[in-house]
Write a protein that holds these residues in place. Structure first.
Motif, PDB file in Angstrom:
ATOM      1  N   LEU A 170       1.915   5.897  13.145  1.00  0.00           N
ATOM      2  CA  LEU A 170       0.785   5.224  12.401  1.00  0.00           C
ATOM      3  C   LEU A 170       0.076   6.298  11.391  1.00  0.00           C
ATOM      4  O   LEU A 170      -0.149   6.159  10.153  1.00  0.00           O
ATOM      5  CB  LEU A 170      -0.162   4.656  13.231  1.00  0.00           C
ATOM      6  CG  LEU A 170      -1.330   3.949  12.409  1.00  0.00           C
ATOM      7  CD1 LEU A 170      -1.141   2.665  11.710  1.00  0.00           C
ATOM      8  CD2 LEU A 170      -2.508   3.499  13.652  1.00  0.00           C
ATOM      9  N   VAL A 171      -0.025   7.471  12.001  1.00  0.00           N
ATOM     10  CA  VAL A 171      -0.831   8.430  11.286  1.00  0.00           C
ATOM     11  C   VAL A 171       0.014   9.176  10.332  1.00  0.00           C
ATOM     12  O   VAL A 171      -0.285   9.296   9.255  1.00  0.00           O
ATOM     13  CB  VAL A 171      -1.097   9.791  12.334  1.00  0.00           C
ATOM     14  CG1 VAL A 171      -1.425  10.875  11.360  1.00  0.00           C
ATOM     15  CG2 VAL A 171      -2.201   9.181  13.294  1.00  0.00           C
ATOM     16  N   GLN A 172       1.338   9.286  10.382  1.00  0.00           N
ATOM     17  CA  GLN A 172       2.373   9.726   9.422  1.00  0.00           C
ATOM     18  C   GLN A 172       2.521   8.748   8.403  1.00  0.00           C
ATOM     19  O   GLN A 172       2.626   9.128   7.090  1.00  0.00           O
ATOM     20  CB  GLN A 172       3.690  10.003  10.022  1.00  0.00           C
ATOM     21  CG  GLN A 172       4.924  10.401   8.969  1.00  0.00           C
ATOM     22  CD  GLN A 172       6.252  10.342   9.789  1.00  0.00           C
ATOM     23  OE1 GLN A 172       6.483  11.755   9.886  1.00  0.00           O
ATOM     24  NE2 GLN A 172       6.820   9.524   9.965  1.00  0.00           N
ATOM     25  N   GLY A 173       2.379   7.565   8.555  1.00  0.00           N
ATOM     26  CA  GLY A 173       2.552   6.514   7.368  1.00  0.00           C
ATOM     27  C   GLY A 173       3.918   6.187   7.161  1.00  0.00           C
ATOM     28  O   GLY A 173       4.781   6.640   7.650  1.00  0.00           O
ATOM     29  N   PRO A 174       4.229   5.310   6.124  1.00  0.00           N
ATOM     30  CA  PRO A 174       5.328   4.668   5.893  1.00  0.00           C
ATOM     31  C   PRO A 174       6.148   5.669   4.922  1.00  0.00           C
ATOM     32  O   PRO A 174       5.692   6.611   4.217  1.00  0.00           O
ATOM     33  CB  PRO A 174       5.166   3.283   5.236  1.00  0.00           C
ATOM     34  CG  PRO A 174       4.027   3.695   4.494  1.00  0.00           C
ATOM     35  CD  PRO A 174       3.163   4.600   5.215  1.00  0.00           C
ATOM     36  N   TYR A 175       7.784   5.586   5.270  1.00  0.00           N
ATOM     37  CA  TYR A 175       8.509   6.348   4.249  1.00  0.00           C
ATOM     38  C   TYR A 175       8.854   5.108   3.100  1.00  0.00           C
ATOM     39  O   TYR A 175       9.161   4.210   3.308  1.00  0.00           O
ATOM     40  CB  TYR A 175       9.886   6.396   4.889  1.00  0.00           C
ATOM     41  CG  TYR A 175      10.700   7.445   4.030  1.00  0.00           C
ATOM     42  CD1 TYR A 175      10.306   8.638   3.895  1.00  0.00           C
ATOM     43  CD2 TYR A 175      11.917   6.727   3.652  1.00  0.00           C
ATOM     44  CE1 TYR A 175      11.156   9.392   3.131  1.00  0.00           C
ATOM     45  CE2 TYR A 175      12.639   7.822   2.753  1.00  0.00           C
ATOM     46  CZ  TYR A 175      12.331   8.883   2.451  1.00  0.00           C
ATOM     47  OH  TYR A 175      13.381   9.776   2.046  1.00  0.00           O
TER      48      TYR A 175
ATOM     49  N   TYR B 161      -5.595   7.876   5.145  1.00  0.00           N
ATOM     50  CA  TYR B 161      -5.030   6.939   3.947  1.00  0.00           C
ATOM     51  C   TYR B 161      -5.350   5.387   4.667  1.00  0.00           C
ATOM     52  O   TYR B 161      -5.534   4.189   4.149  1.00  0.00           O
ATOM     53  CB  TYR B 161      -3.809   7.068   4.135  1.00  0.00           C
ATOM     54  CG  TYR B 161      -2.705   6.531   5.101  1.00  0.00           C
ATOM     55  CD1 TYR B 161      -2.140   5.232   5.076  1.00  0.00           C
ATOM     56  CD2 TYR B 161      -2.443   7.163   6.160  1.00  0.00           C
ATOM     57  CE1 TYR B 161      -1.207   4.819   5.903  1.00  0.00           C
ATOM     58  CE2 TYR B 161      -1.425   6.702   7.201  1.00  0.00           C
ATOM     59  CZ  TYR B 161      -0.940   5.541   6.960  1.00  0.00           C
ATOM     60  OH  TYR B 161      -0.174   5.038   7.989  1.00  0.00           O
ATOM     61  N   LEU B 162      -5.537   5.520   6.056  1.00  0.00           N
ATOM     62  CA  LEU B 162      -5.852   3.991   6.847  1.00  0.00           C
ATOM     63  C   LEU B 162      -7.133   3.536   6.456  1.00  0.00           C
ATOM     64  O   LEU B 162      -7.308   2.008   6.313  1.00  0.00           O
ATOM     65  CB  LEU B 162      -5.977   4.491   8.376  1.00  0.00           C
ATOM     66  CG  LEU B 162      -4.254   4.870   9.221  1.00  0.00           C
ATOM     67  CD1 LEU B 162      -4.804   5.165  10.423  1.00  0.00           C
ATOM     68  CD2 LEU B 162      -3.655   3.701   8.993  1.00  0.00           C
TER      69      LEU B 162
ATOM     70  N   SER C  39      -1.293   1.144  -2.587  1.00  0.00           N
ATOM     71  CA  SER C  39      -0.503   0.613  -3.624  1.00  0.00           C
ATOM     72  C   SER C  39       0.493   1.836  -4.312  1.00  0.00           C
ATOM     73  O   SER C  39       1.324   1.551  -5.133  1.00  0.00           O
ATOM     74  CB  SER C  39      -1.442   0.281  -4.746  1.00  0.00           C
ATOM     75  OG  SER C  39      -2.164   1.264  -5.414  1.00  0.00           O
ATOM     76  N   GLU C  40       0.222   3.101  -3.839  1.00  0.00           N
ATOM     77  CA  GLU C  40       0.933   4.078  -4.455  1.00  0.00           C
ATOM     78  C   GLU C  40       2.687   3.933  -3.727  1.00  0.00           C
ATOM     79  O   GLU C  40       3.239   4.607  -4.219  1.00  0.00           O
ATOM     80  CB  GLU C  40       0.849   5.502  -3.975  1.00  0.00           C
ATOM     81  CG  GLU C  40      -0.782   5.857  -4.471  1.00  0.00           C
ATOM     82  CD  GLU C  40      -1.280   7.112  -4.008  1.00  0.00           C
ATOM     83  OE1 GLU C  40      -0.383   8.094  -3.958  1.00  0.00           O
ATOM     84  OE2 GLU C  40      -2.458   7.376  -3.689  1.00  0.00           O
ATOM     85  N   CYS C  41       2.834   3.193  -2.812  1.00  0.00           N
ATOM     86  CA  CYS C  41       3.983   2.887  -2.321  1.00  0.00           C
ATOM     87  C   CYS C  41       4.668   1.604  -3.054  1.00  0.00           C
ATOM     88  O   CYS C  41       4.020   0.493  -2.862  1.00  0.00           O
ATOM     89  CB  CYS C  41       4.137   2.787  -0.869  1.00  0.00           C
ATOM     90  SG  CYS C  41       4.007   3.920   0.235  1.00  0.00           S
ATOM     91  N   SER C  42       5.521   1.794  -3.988  1.00  0.00           N
ATOM     92  CA  SER C  42       6.055   0.647  -4.702  1.00  0.00           C
ATOM     93  C   SER C  42       7.147  -0.002  -4.087  1.00  0.00           C
ATOM     94  O   SER C  42       7.373  -1.276  -4.395  1.00  0.00           O
ATOM     95  CB  SER C  42       6.451   1.218  -6.147  1.00  0.00           C
ATOM     96  OG  SER C  42       7.546   2.154  -6.053  1.00  0.00           O
TER      97      SER C  42
ATOM     98  N   ALA D  96       3.031  -0.425   3.483  1.00  0.00           N
ATOM     99  CA  ALA D  96       1.867   0.577   3.937  1.00  0.00           C
ATOM    100  C   ALA D  96       1.050  -0.615   4.998  1.00  0.00           C
ATOM    101  O   ALA D  96       0.856  -0.139   6.203  1.00  0.00           O
ATOM    102  CB  ALA D  96       0.779   0.796   3.014  1.00  0.00           C
ATOM    103  N   GLU D  97       0.878  -1.749   4.538  1.00  0.00           N
ATOM    104  CA  GLU D  97       0.223  -2.897   5.392  1.00  0.00           C
ATOM    105  C   GLU D  97       1.222  -3.323   6.588  1.00  0.00           C
ATOM    106  O   GLU D  97       0.826  -3.340   7.807  1.00  0.00           O
ATOM    107  CB  GLU D  97      -0.128  -4.211   4.714  1.00  0.00           C
ATOM    108  CG  GLU D  97      -1.283  -3.893   3.525  1.00  0.00           C
ATOM    109  CD  GLU D  97      -0.474  -3.457   2.040  1.00  0.00           C
ATOM    110  OE1 GLU D  97      -1.210  -3.684   1.257  1.00  0.00           O
ATOM    111  OE2 GLU D  97       0.696  -3.007   2.367  1.00  0.00           O
ATOM    112  N   TRP D  98       2.485  -3.148   6.253  1.00  0.00           N
ATOM    113  CA  TRP D  98       3.415  -3.792   7.237  1.00  0.00           C
ATOM    114  C   TRP D  98       3.384  -2.774   8.439  1.00  0.00           C
ATOM    115  O   TRP D  98       3.426  -3.058   9.290  1.00  0.00           O
ATOM    116  CB  TRP D  98       5.045  -3.790   6.782  1.00  0.00           C
ATOM    117  CG  TRP D  98       5.853  -4.250   7.640  1.00  0.00           C
ATOM    118  CD1 TRP D  98       6.790  -3.326   8.463  1.00  0.00           C
ATOM    119  CD2 TRP D  98       6.438  -5.450   7.555  1.00  0.00           C
ATOM    120  NE1 TRP D  98       7.503  -4.101   8.983  1.00  0.00           N
ATOM    121  CE2 TRP D  98       7.522  -5.539   8.700  1.00  0.00           C
ATOM    122  CE3 TRP D  98       6.191  -6.832   7.226  1.00  0.00           C
ATOM    123  CZ2 TRP D  98       8.332  -6.528   9.076  1.00  0.00           C
ATOM    124  CZ3 TRP D  98       6.670  -7.934   7.416  1.00  0.00           C
ATOM    125  CH2 TRP D  98       7.906  -7.724   8.537  1.00  0.00           C
TER     126      TRP D  98
END
Length: 203
Positions: A117-122, A140-141, A148-151, A157-159
């Motif tokens: 969770l802390v690292q975030g999505p790839y 970022y949480l 939205s920076e993840c296209s 991100a929400e997932w």
């Protein structure tokens, strides 16, 4: 006294928590953006997903522990010792050991899920595929605009945030239940819940 009477209830609660942990981890692994294509490419998923913390440790392993604890809570091992007191104490000691293992398994799942969770999505950004939130220390949480920076994958991100958060909650509940189980069994062993037989010649 409530803990003593509800030891079996605590063990039974581990089963649905374990099943939900498996489901959540499968969702993290197979269906980002509702597509299985990302799972076929090992480099396109959060690396902490590959630890299978929800499937193996707070899932399958916890199911096995829960089954053993439920069996121990029932009157099955009456022939293990010559006296009823010895049998019950023996069962309580085994229950303590299994509950401690449960704390270790759920603790592992909680730690890995928190790190994920802390690292975030790839995800795909204008600069390419990267862990864009890796150096934010989890800040970022609270910044929804940054998601939205993840296209790609869409809404990754929400997932990631929702599913890892659910895994953390499930693992935390498992740890709490196993901890309460340890306390209940230790009280049975140490506080005289079981009868103690003393030979007359010893006093």
């Amino acid at each position: 006294m409530g803990l003593r009477k509800c030891g079996g209830c605590l063990s039974c609660l581990l089963i649905p928590l374990a099943f939900w942990s498996i489901v959540i981890n499968v969702l993290l692994y197979l269906f980002p953006d509702g597509k299985t294509w990302y799972a076929s490419n090992n480099n396109l998923l959060n690396n902490y997903v590959w630890y299978f913390e929800g499937i193996c440790f707070s899932g399958i392993m916890m199911l096995l522990l829960a089954a053993l604890l439920i069996i121990l809570d029932r009157e099955i091992f009456s022939r293990c010792c010559q006296s009823e007191s010895c049998t019950k104490t023996y069962r309580s000691v085994i229950s303590v050991v299994l509950s401690l293992l449960g704390i270790a398994f759920s603790g592992y799942s909680l730690i890995i899920s928190t790190l994920g969770l802390v690292q975030g999505p790839y995800c795909k950004t204008p600069a390419g595929w990267e862990y864009i939130f890796k150096d934010t220390a989890g800040s970022y949480l609270m910044d929804r605009t940054a998601w939205s920076e993840c296209s790609e994958p869409a809404y990754v991100a929400e997932w990631t945030i929702i599913l890892f958060s659910v895994l953390i909650a499930l693992s935390g509940l498992q740890m709490l239940i196993c901890f309460l189980k340890v306390i209940a069994e230790l009280k049975r062993i140490l506080c005289g819940t079981y009868p103690v037989h003393i030979q007359p010649g010893l006093i």
